[in-house]
Design a protein around this motif. Sequence first.
Motif, PDB file in Angstrom:
ATOM      1  N   TYR A  96     -14.720 -45.201  85.909  1.00  0.00           N
ATOM      2  CA  TYR A  96     -14.543 -44.382  85.024  1.00  0.00           C
ATOM      3  C   TYR A  96     -15.858 -43.464  85.290  1.00  0.00           C
ATOM      4  CZ  TYR A  96     -11.636 -47.626  82.698  1.00  0.00           C
ATOM      5  OH  TYR A  96     -10.474 -48.388  82.368  1.00  0.00           O
ATOM      6  N   LEU A  97     -15.595 -42.328  84.783  1.00  0.00           N
ATOM      7  CA  LEU A  97     -16.708 -41.293  84.840  1.00  0.00           C
ATOM      8  C   LEU A  97     -17.668 -40.903  84.085  1.00  0.00           C
ATOM      9  CD1 LEU A  97     -14.230 -38.624  87.077  1.00  0.00           C
ATOM     10  CD2 LEU A  97     -15.991 -40.203  87.945  1.00  0.00           C
ATOM     11  N   THR A  98     -17.824 -41.904  83.018  1.00  0.00           N
ATOM     12  CA  THR A  98     -18.549 -41.824  81.829  1.00  0.00           C
ATOM     13  C   THR A  98     -20.010 -42.110  82.217  1.00  0.00           C
ATOM     14  OG1 THR A  98     -18.277 -43.710  80.889  1.00  0.00           O
ATOM     15  CG2 THR A  98     -16.686 -41.968  80.353  1.00  0.00           C
ATOM     16  N   GLN A  99     -20.855 -41.264  81.360  1.00  0.00           N
ATOM     17  CA  GLN A  99     -22.426 -41.721  81.571  1.00  0.00           C
ATOM     18  C   GLN A  99     -22.668 -43.001  80.928  1.00  0.00           C
ATOM     19  OE1 GLN A  99     -24.031 -37.767  80.261  1.00  0.00           O
ATOM     20  NE2 GLN A  99     -25.649 -38.443  81.620  1.00  0.00           N
ATOM     21  N   LYS A 100     -21.846 -43.311  80.014  1.00  0.00           N
ATOM     22  CA  LYS A 100     -21.939 -44.863  79.352  1.00  0.00           C
ATOM     23  C   LYS A 100     -22.149 -45.734  80.514  1.00  0.00           C
ATOM     24  CE  LYS A 100     -19.741 -47.811  76.045  1.00  0.00           C
ATOM     25  NZ  LYS A 100     -20.212 -49.120  76.751  1.00  0.00           N
ATOM     26  N   VAL A 101     -21.395 -46.024  81.367  1.00  0.00           N
ATOM     27  CA  VAL A 101     -21.327 -46.857  82.401  1.00  0.00           C
ATOM     28  C   VAL A 101     -22.685 -47.051  83.133  1.00  0.00           C
ATOM     29  CG1 VAL A 101     -20.346 -47.756  84.545  1.00  0.00           C
ATOM     30  CG2 VAL A 101     -18.794 -46.828  82.874  1.00  0.00           C
ATOM     31  N   CYS A 102     -23.299 -45.653  83.314  1.00  0.00           N
ATOM     32  CA  CYS A 102     -24.411 -45.564  84.035  1.00  0.00           C
ATOM     33  C   CYS A 102     -25.723 -46.258  82.937  1.00  0.00           C
ATOM     34  CB  CYS A 102     -24.924 -44.046  84.156  1.00  0.00           C
ATOM     35  SG  CYS A 102     -26.502 -43.681  84.790  1.00  0.00           S
ATOM     36  N   PHE A 103     -25.633 -45.678  81.730  1.00  0.00           N
ATOM     37  CA  PHE A 103     -26.525 -46.327  80.524  1.00  0.00           C
ATOM     38  C   PHE A 103     -26.370 -47.854  80.832  1.00  0.00           C
ATOM     39  CE2 PHE A 103     -26.035 -41.970  78.892  1.00  0.00           C
ATOM     40  CZ  PHE A 103     -27.259 -41.776  78.917  1.00  0.00           C
ATOM     41  N   ASP A 104     -25.182 -48.300  80.751  1.00  0.00           N
ATOM     42  CA  ASP A 104     -25.118 -50.039  80.569  1.00  0.00           C
ATOM     43  C   ASP A 104     -25.519 -50.481  82.007  1.00  0.00           C
ATOM     44  OD1 ASP A 104     -23.763 -49.530  78.276  1.00  0.00           O
ATOM     45  OD2 ASP A 104     -21.764 -50.025  79.191  1.00  0.00           O
ATOM     46  N   ASP A 105     -25.483 -49.708  83.136  1.00  0.00           N
ATOM     47  CA  ASP A 105     -26.091 -50.609  84.478  1.00  0.00           C
ATOM     48  C   ASP A 105     -27.348 -50.493  84.281  1.00  0.00           C
ATOM     49  OD1 ASP A 105     -25.334 -51.637  87.094  1.00  0.00           O
ATOM     50  OD2 ASP A 105     -26.352 -49.876  87.589  1.00  0.00           O
ATOM     51  N   VAL A 106     -27.970 -49.176  83.676  1.00  0.00           N
ATOM     52  CA  VAL A 106     -29.643 -49.205  83.770  1.00  0.00           C
ATOM     53  C   VAL A 106     -30.349 -50.372  82.670  1.00  0.00           C
ATOM     54  CG1 VAL A 106     -31.473 -47.864  82.740  1.00  0.00           C
ATOM     55  CG2 VAL A 106     -29.848 -46.865  84.386  1.00  0.00           C
ATOM     56  N   LYS A 107     -29.558 -50.783  81.737  1.00  0.00           N
ATOM     57  CA  LYS A 107     -29.945 -51.646  80.882  1.00  0.00           C
ATOM     58  C   LYS A 107     -29.981 -53.068  81.344  1.00  0.00           C
ATOM     59  CE  LYS A 107     -28.388 -49.266  76.780  1.00  0.00           C
ATOM     60  NZ  LYS A 107     -27.515 -49.345  75.739  1.00  0.00           N
ATOM     61  N   THR A 167     -32.740 -42.433  83.820  1.00  0.00           N
ATOM     62  CA  THR A 167     -32.591 -41.796  82.682  1.00  0.00           C
ATOM     63  C   THR A 167     -30.893 -41.667  82.275  1.00  0.00           C
ATOM     64  OG1 THR A 167     -32.831 -39.646  83.017  1.00  0.00           O
ATOM     65  CG2 THR A 167     -34.524 -41.033  82.476  1.00  0.00           C
ATOM     66  N   CYS A 168     -30.372 -41.666  83.689  1.00  0.00           N
ATOM     67  CA  CYS A 168     -28.691 -41.188  83.441  1.00  0.00           C
ATOM     68  C   CYS A 168     -28.330 -39.661  83.066  1.00  0.00           C
ATOM     69  CB  CYS A 168     -27.807 -42.257  82.633  1.00  0.00           C
ATOM     70  SG  CYS A 168     -27.804 -43.975  83.296  1.00  0.00           S
ATOM     71  N   ARG A 169     -29.616 -38.771  83.268  1.00  0.00           N
ATOM     72  CA  ARG A 169     -29.536 -37.408  83.000  1.00  0.00           C
ATOM     73  C   ARG A 169     -28.854 -36.969  84.211  1.00  0.00           C
ATOM     74  NH1 ARG A 169     -35.191 -35.398  80.903  1.00  0.00           N
ATOM     75  NH2 ARG A 169     -35.534 -35.965  83.034  1.00  0.00           N
ATOM     76  N   VAL A 170     -28.029 -35.765  84.127  1.00  0.00           N
ATOM     77  CA  VAL A 170     -27.506 -35.112  85.353  1.00  0.00           C
ATOM     78  C   VAL A 170     -28.416 -34.598  86.198  1.00  0.00           C
ATOM     79  CG1 VAL A 170     -26.037 -33.393  85.941  1.00  0.00           C
ATOM     80  CG2 VAL A 170     -25.404 -34.779  84.192  1.00  0.00           C
ATOM     81  N   LEU A 171     -28.916 -34.904  87.493  1.00  0.00           N
ATOM     82  CA  LEU A 171     -29.798 -34.099  88.308  1.00  0.00           C
ATOM     83  C   LEU A 171     -29.337 -32.873  89.115  1.00  0.00           C
ATOM     84  CD1 LEU A 171     -31.534 -37.228  89.824  1.00  0.00           C
ATOM     85  CD2 LEU A 171     -32.574 -35.969  88.179  1.00  0.00           C
ATOM     86  N   ALA A 172     -28.043 -33.047  89.473  1.00  0.00           N
ATOM     87  CA  ALA A 172     -27.537 -32.241  90.416  1.00  0.00           C
ATOM     88  C   ALA A 172     -26.015 -32.207  90.322  1.00  0.00           C
ATOM     89  CB  ALA A 172     -28.036 -31.941  91.833  1.00  0.00           C
ATOM     90  N   THR A 173     -25.087 -31.052  90.913  1.00  0.00           N
ATOM     91  CA  THR A 173     -23.825 -31.074  90.760  1.00  0.00           C
ATOM     92  C   THR A 173     -23.440 -30.334  91.933  1.00  0.00           C
ATOM     93  OG1 THR A 173     -23.986 -28.887  89.400  1.00  0.00           O
ATOM     94  CG2 THR A 173     -23.546 -31.162  88.434  1.00  0.00           C
ATOM     95  N   GLY A 174     -22.160 -30.552  92.498  1.00  0.00           N
ATOM     96  CA  GLY A 174     -21.728 -30.138  93.787  1.00  0.00           C
ATOM     97  C   GLY A 174     -20.428 -30.100  93.939  1.00  0.00           C
ATOM     98  N   VAL A 175     -19.641 -29.433  94.788  1.00  0.00           N
ATOM     99  CA  VAL A 175     -18.423 -29.702  95.337  1.00  0.00           C
ATOM    100  C   VAL A 175     -18.253 -30.075  96.774  1.00  0.00           C
ATOM    101  CG1 VAL A 175     -15.959 -28.467  95.446  1.00  0.00           C
ATOM    102  CG2 VAL A 175     -17.407 -28.166  93.467  1.00  0.00           C
ATOM    103  N   GLY A 176     -17.406 -30.911  97.385  1.00  0.00           N
ATOM    104  CA  GLY A 176     -17.242 -31.509  98.399  1.00  0.00           C
ATOM    105  C   GLY A 176     -16.063 -31.156  99.055  1.00  0.00           C
TER     106      GLY A 176
END
Length: 186
Positions: free
Chosen positions: A174-185, A93-102
Motif C-alpha cells: 500500500y502507498l499510504t503514509q499510515k504504513v510509514c507511521f505504523d513502522d516508525v512506532k 516523521t513520515c513527512r514527504v521529503l521529495a518527489t520525482g518521476v523515474g
Amino acid sequence: MLRRIFLSTLVVISAMTMSVSAFAEPEEHVMPASDDRWVPWPWALAQPFPWSDIQGLWKVEQGDFVSYFALKVVRQKATGLRQLQVKQFDGDTCRVLATGVGIERNQKILAQMTSKGGITYRVQLTAFNEKDSPIPPLRGSVPTQGVMVLSMGTLDVQGLEGMVHMQIMKISAYLTQKVCFDDVKK
C-alpha cells in the motif's frame, strides 16, 4: 511624518523577516552524508526491472539514515510507457521529503528527485537475483522476487561512483503514509 513612520515600519519588518529566516529550521536530510563502504553489487548482473512487484512502500536504512519510498507505477497516456512515481518520506516523521518521476533505462529506473527545499538529486533502482547478491538480502514484511538496490547521488556525479548504494526492502503493498507511521512506532 507619515512617510518616516512608513519607512521605519518597513525597515523593522524587513529586519524581523531576515532574523526569522536566519533561524529557520534546516531542510531534512534527504541523502546519507557519505558512503565510503566497499560496494559489492555486480552491476553487470542486473535483472529486468520487476514492474509487477515494485509498487508499494519501501524502506532503506544505513547507519542513522532511515527513509521510506512510496513507488507507484503509472503509464503515460500518449505513449503508454511505464513510469515510476517516487515519493521519499522522512524516517522519523513520515513527512514527504521529495518527489520525482523515474523512467527505465538499461534495466534500471532512473529518477530525478526534488526536495521540498529545492534540492535536486537522483535515485536509481536496480534489481538483482538473490543468487547473484553478494550479501544476504534484507527481508521486508512483503516478499519480493529479487534484491533491490537503491542508489542516491547528486546530479553532477556521472556513473555509479560517488553514489550511495543501499538495499531497499518492501514493507507494504500500500502507498499510504499510515504504513510509514505504523513502522516508525515499532
